[in-house]
Design a protein around this motif. Structure first.
Motif, short mmCIF file in Angstrom:
data_model
loop_
_atom_site.label_atom_id
_atom_site.label_comp_id
_atom_site.label_asym_id
_atom_site.label_seq_id
_atom_site.Cartn_x
_atom_site.Cartn_y
_atom_site.Cartn_z
N MET A 1 36.32 18.87 -1.20
CA MET A 1 35.93 20.23 -0.82
C MET A 1 37.07 21.34 -1.33
N ASP A 2 38.23 20.62 -1.41
CA ASP A 2 39.47 21.49 -1.96
C ASP A 2 39.91 20.95 -3.38
N GLY A 3 38.80 20.53 -3.99
CA GLY A 3 39.04 20.28 -5.78
C GLY A 3 39.74 18.91 -5.97
N PHE A 4 40.00 17.92 -5.22
CA PHE A 4 40.50 16.77 -5.62
C PHE A 4 39.50 15.88 -6.28
N CYS A 5 39.79 14.94 -7.15
CA CYS A 5 38.83 14.46 -7.88
C CYS A 5 39.36 13.40 -8.87
N CYS A 6 38.78 12.64 -9.50
CA CYS A 6 39.08 11.42 -10.21
C CYS A 6 39.35 12.30 -11.76
N ALA A 7 39.85 11.53 -12.66
CA ALA A 7 39.99 11.93 -13.91
C ALA A 7 38.77 11.80 -14.49
N PRO A 8 38.40 12.74 -15.71
CA PRO A 8 37.18 12.41 -16.54
C PRO A 8 37.08 10.89 -17.15
N ARG A 9 35.99 10.81 -17.51
CA ARG A 9 35.74 9.48 -18.20
C ARG A 9 36.02 9.73 -19.75
N PRO A 10 36.55 8.87 -20.50
CA PRO A 10 36.71 8.98 -21.80
C PRO A 10 35.32 9.06 -22.33
N VAL B 1 42.44 22.01 -7.70
CA VAL B 1 41.30 21.68 -8.41
C VAL B 1 41.75 20.71 -9.60
N GLY B 2 41.22 19.74 -9.35
CA GLY B 2 41.15 18.71 -10.52
C GLY B 2 42.36 17.54 -10.45
N ALA B 3 43.18 17.77 -9.27
CA ALA B 3 44.24 16.86 -8.87
C ALA B 3 43.72 15.42 -8.17
N ASN B 4 44.75 14.53 -8.52
CA ASN B 4 44.31 13.26 -7.76
C ASN B 4 45.24 13.25 -6.38
N PRO B 5 44.43 13.09 -5.36
CA PRO B 5 45.17 13.10 -4.23
C PRO B 5 46.37 11.96 -3.97
N PHE B 6 46.21 10.92 -4.78
CA PHE B 6 47.32 9.93 -4.53
C PHE B 6 48.83 10.37 -5.47
N ASP B 7 48.49 11.46 -6.33
CA ASP B 7 49.43 11.90 -7.28
C ASP B 7 50.27 13.07 -6.66
N VAL B 8 49.87 13.68 -5.69
CA VAL B 8 50.31 14.93 -4.97
C VAL B 8 51.38 14.66 -3.79
N SER B 9 52.61 15.13 -3.94
CA SER B 9 53.52 14.88 -2.87
C SER B 9 53.94 16.27 -2.59
N SER C 1 40.84 20.91 -14.41
CA SER C 1 41.78 21.77 -14.02
C SER C 1 40.92 23.07 -13.70
N ARG C 2 41.75 24.11 -13.37
CA ARG C 2 41.01 25.57 -12.99
C ARG C 2 40.23 25.91 -14.44
N GLU C 3 40.86 25.56 -15.73
CA GLU C 3 40.38 25.95 -16.77
C GLU C 3 39.21 24.91 -17.22
N ASN C 4 39.23 23.74 -16.85
CA ASN C 4 38.20 22.69 -17.25
C ASN C 4 37.70 22.15 -15.70
N LEU C 5 36.83 22.91 -15.06
CA LEU C 5 36.36 22.53 -13.80
C LEU C 5 35.66 21.21 -13.68
N PRO C 6 35.88 20.40 -12.53
CA PRO C 6 35.12 19.00 -12.14
C PRO C 6 33.64 19.28 -12.20
N PRO C 7 32.99 18.54 -12.41
CA PRO C 7 31.45 18.47 -12.26
C PRO C 7 31.09 19.09 -10.79
N HIS C 8 31.75 18.61 -9.68
CA HIS C 8 31.07 18.89 -8.28
C HIS C 8 31.47 20.46 -7.90
N TRP C 9 32.47 21.01 -8.48
CA TRP C 9 33.09 22.19 -8.13
C TRP C 9 31.96 23.29 -8.09
N GLU C 10 30.81 23.36 -8.73
CA GLU C 10 29.72 24.13 -8.46
C GLU C 10 29.03 24.11 -7.13
N ARG C 11 29.13 22.94 -6.76
CA ARG C 11 28.57 22.66 -5.16
C ARG C 11 29.32 23.36 -4.17
#
Length: 399
Positions: free
Chosen positions: A300-309, A106-114, A316-326
């Motif tokens: 569907m597995d929590g990947f998303c872009c960073a929040p806007r300034p 949750v909250g990770a950028n797919p391009f930053d995951v190795s 993250s799991r503590e600060n969930l992205p907006p689409h996670w409720e869906r």
């Protein structure tokens, strides 16, 4: 002749005299009996030795290596269910769903995951040059891709999803000597409405005591990925041989594609590891025969872009992205304070993957919005390579 024999030890003289006194027929019979006496024992030991040396190529060992991560996950889930045996039904359900949700990044950028998969060059994987054989690279790549899928798309696999391999391209840069340990680091380069471009870098750690590799930071402007690749029968140290996949001339996109390819091949590893080979895999997400958009699989597995300034912190799991409720509404409500209803089933989730997403208007597709911003920019940056590979392979088939 007698002078030479005089200098030999008494035992050797006696042995020579014994053999010299034997006739040709007696000598042949003696050697035959001795050979028949010792050959079965030597052959037995030799067969056992070969059998043990080839242990990693025994029947079903490839299947075990590929499916081992699944066995480990199922074992952990079984232990969780045993630990919650005496709890209430509702609490057991919540704990199970929380554990399943914990698998998502949750909250990770797919391009930053190795995702790393470790292996070593055994005798059964090496050629007559005592290097990892070119045929062994794809053999172990199956395991690395499967581990990546388990780490980055567990929800998709849970509903019966699978990854179809369309093509694989290799660039052999440096040999991997026999008995060397190496890592296969898989990342994502780009995707379109159907295909994903997964990149696996085969790396080894620098040898020698006291040598510390200088860790160079990764270039964040370039996805951690590979390039348009080639193959060769023999690879010299530091020499890239073979014929690369051609990039079609399609106007202004060629220079930018070639430039990105060069940057990706030259990109150093953050920990200073040596890149021995780069593999690019064209992968498609399927449920049955139905193609699933890669963006939906990732979101569907929590990947998303960073929040806007001026957002204070990343999702993250503590600060969930907006689409996670869906997502929770489709996957199952694991928390009492969630606003989505807790009646979603695995069948409903599968139905949304296969056809339900098509009913969502294009302007309201939350999975595409979740992967906007920097994620979309990096996806578009790697997209020319995906398009060039597809066009190159289609052109090769037309020859």
């Amino acid at each position: 002749m007698s002078r030479r024999l005089a200098h030999r030890p008494p035992t050797m003289q006696a042995l020579l005299q014994t053999f010299s006194s034997l006739s040709a027929t007696d000598l042949t019979g003696l050697l035959t009996l001795r050979t028949l006496h010792f050959i079965p024992r030597l052959a037995k030991y030799f067969v056992i030795f070969l059998f043990l040396v080839q242990i990693r190529s025994w029947p079903l060992t490839w299947h075990y290596r590929v499916w081992k991560p699944v066995f480990v996950l199922r074992g952990k889930f079984l232990l969780l269910r045993i630990a919650n045996t005496f709890r209430s039904k509702e609490l057991r359900k919540q704990k199970n769903l929380e554990w399943l949700e914990g698998l998502s990044k949750v909250g990770a950028n797919p391009f930053d995951v190795s995702i790393a998969y470790k292996s070593w060059a055994g005798p059964d994987d090496c050629d007559f040059n005592l290097h990892l054989s070119n045929s062994s690279y794809p053999k172990h790549l199956d395991s690395a891709r499967f581990v990546y899928a388990l780490e980055c798309a567990p929800t998709f696999l849970r509903v019966g999803g699978w990854l179809g391999l369309g093509a694989t391209h290799f660039s052999f840069l440096r040999e991997i000597p026999m008995f060397s340990h190496y890592e296969m680091r898989t990342t994502i380069l780009s995707w379109d409405h159907k295909w994903m471009l997964a990149v696996t870098r085969y790396v080894t750690k620098p040898k020698g005591k006291g040598k510390k590799a200088s860790a160079k930071p990764a270039d964040t402007s370039v996805p951690s990925a590979g390039a348009v690749l080639n193959a060769s029968l023999h690879t010299a140290n530091g020499v890239n041989t073979g014929t690369s996949t051609p990039i079609p001339s399609n106007g202004s996109s060629v220079p930018s594609t070639n430039g990105l390819v060069a940057q990706l091949l030259e990109r150093p590893e953050p920990d200073g590891a040596v890149v021995n080979c780069v593999a690019v895999s064209e992968v498609v997400c399927k449920i049955g025969r139905i193609t699933i958009p890669p963006a939906l699989v990732y979101a569907m597995d929590g990947f998303c872009c960073a929040p806007r300034p001026p957002a204070p912190k990343a999702y993250s799991r503590e600060n969930l992205p907006p689409h996670w409720e869906r997502v929770r509404a489709l996957r199952g409500d694991a928390h009492s304070n969630a606003s989505a209803p807790s009646k979603a089933t695995l069948k409903a989730l599968r139905d949304f993957y296969t056809h339900g997403w098509r009913e969502v208007p294009e302007g309201e597709r939350w999975w595409e919005q979740a992967l906007g911003g920097e994620v979309e920019e990096r996806r578009l940056k790697g997209l020319p390579i995906l398009q060039a590979l597809r066009q190159g392979m289609e052109g090769a088939r037309a020859i």
